[in-house]
Motif scaffolding. Sequence first.
Motif, PDB file in Angstrom:
ATOM      1  N   SER A   1      30.877  65.016  12.305  1.00 42.45           N
ATOM      2  CA  SER A   1      32.211  64.830  12.584  1.00 42.45           C
ATOM      3  C   SER A   1      33.011  64.525  11.218  1.00 42.45           C
ATOM      4  CB  SER A   1      32.462  63.484  13.436  1.00 42.45           C
ATOM      5  OG  SER A   1      31.886  62.522  12.951  1.00 42.45           O
ATOM      6  N   LEU A   2      34.320  64.580  11.285  1.00 35.44           N
ATOM      7  CA  LEU A   2      35.033  64.525   9.830  1.00 35.44           C
ATOM      8  C   LEU A   2      35.049  63.027   9.497  1.00 35.44           C
ATOM      9  CD1 LEU A   2      38.125  66.730  10.141  1.00 35.44           C
ATOM     10  CD2 LEU A   2      36.231  67.211   8.822  1.00 35.44           C
ATOM     11  N   SER A   3      34.851  62.061  10.430  1.00 33.11           N
ATOM     12  CA  SER A   3      35.111  60.868   9.860  1.00 33.11           C
ATOM     13  C   SER A   3      33.623  60.463   9.020  1.00 33.11           C
ATOM     14  CB  SER A   3      34.896  59.914  11.191  1.00 33.11           C
ATOM     15  OG  SER A   3      33.635  59.989  11.813  1.00 33.11           O
TER      16      SER A   3
ATOM     17  N   ARG B   1      38.913  58.548   3.349  1.00 36.26           N
ATOM     18  CA  ARG B   1      39.726  57.181   3.799  1.00 36.26           C
ATOM     19  C   ARG B   1      41.214  57.485   3.503  1.00 36.26           C
ATOM     20  NH1 ARG B   1      34.732  54.992   1.786  1.00 36.26           N
ATOM     21  NH2 ARG B   1      35.555  54.432  -0.243  1.00 36.26           N
ATOM     22  N   THR B   2      41.253  57.836   2.291  1.00 38.29           N
ATOM     23  CA  THR B   2      42.682  58.019   1.886  1.00 38.29           C
ATOM     24  C   THR B   2      43.419  59.102   3.043  1.00 38.29           C
ATOM     25  OG1 THR B   2      42.289  57.773  -0.224  1.00 38.29           O
ATOM     26  CG2 THR B   2      44.516  58.970   0.061  1.00 38.29           C
TER      27      THR B   2
ATOM     28  N   SER C   1      40.066  52.736  11.251  1.00 39.51           N
ATOM     29  CA  SER C   1      38.767  53.578  11.077  1.00 39.51           C
ATOM     30  C   SER C   1      38.400  53.978   9.590  1.00 39.51           C
ATOM     31  CB  SER C   1      39.317  54.819  12.024  1.00 39.51           C
ATOM     32  OG  SER C   1      39.453  54.715  13.247  1.00 39.51           O
ATOM     33  N   ALA C   2      39.470  54.186   8.853  1.00 41.55           N
ATOM     34  CA  ALA C   2      39.350  54.325   7.326  1.00 41.55           C
ATOM     35  C   ALA C   2      38.794  53.120   6.667  1.00 41.55           C
ATOM     36  CB  ALA C   2      40.601  54.540   6.644  1.00 41.55           C
TER      37      ALA C   2
ATOM     38  N   LEU D   1      33.024  49.096  14.686  1.00 41.00           N
ATOM     39  CA  LEU D   1      34.458  48.817  14.654  1.00 41.00           C
ATOM     40  C   LEU D   1      35.049  50.179  14.441  1.00 41.00           C
ATOM     41  CD1 LEU D   1      34.567  45.424  12.590  1.00 41.00           C
ATOM     42  CD2 LEU D   1      35.044  45.710  15.046  1.00 41.00           C
ATOM     43  N   HIS D   2      34.171  50.899  13.845  1.00 38.45           N
ATOM     44  CA  HIS D   2      34.960  52.365  13.592  1.00 38.45           C
ATOM     45  C   HIS D   2      35.040  53.025  14.803  1.00 38.45           C
ATOM     46  CE1 HIS D   2      35.598  56.158  11.522  1.00 38.45           C
ATOM     47  NE2 HIS D   2      34.703  56.666  12.301  1.00 38.45           N
TER      48      HIS D   2
END
Length: 202
Positions: A27-29, A41-42, A84-85, A110-111
């Motif tokens: 996933s992109l995260s 994160r940005t 999430s970042a 937590l994410h």
Amino acid sequence: MIAGPFYVIFGLVLAFTRPGFDLRRHSLSLLTLGDLGWLQRTNLILTGIMAVVAAFGMLRAIRNGRGLAMGVLVIVYGAGLVLSAIFGPDPVEGFPVGSAGGTFTLSGILHLLFGALGFLAIAVAAFAYSAWSRSVGARGRATGSIVLGLLVILGFVGGAALSSQPIGVLLLWVAVLAQFLWLGIASAHIYARSPHPLRSLR
């Protein structure tokens, strides 16, 4: 209206240039991990800020209960992206390069929590927008918003449950694209009906 295209394009550029990242499995995260994780994160933080700005526009344009619900929920969604970042996911097998996966940390938990909260918030915002659209005679938009809200929920739940499989990643993409499609459509619709910042819709 640009939050979705910005996030997706930025994320895809990173996905195709980060060693070891596989769109079929990751996933992109996960791009928030590793030496270049600050780029994703940005991306998340800027997208979250854009969502919050859109939320304040909704609050100013629709000054009734549905507008309040939409605005607050989209603020929660934007905050979820930012958080999430800040709290990154746990590594998985193969990403970052050399990772074996299988670890669980507070940051990872937590994410997932903030991600789930954000997806739920924007889905409920879509339902609130649907009710408002129906009240102003935009029945097609109302129906489409319900569909997109359901796709967000089903895509996220299915993606989370099957995250280790390609179908799970695909479902997460469905949720991501549905949420940004709704945000863009709703923002454009509300702006079109309220082109002046001091004009309110009731």
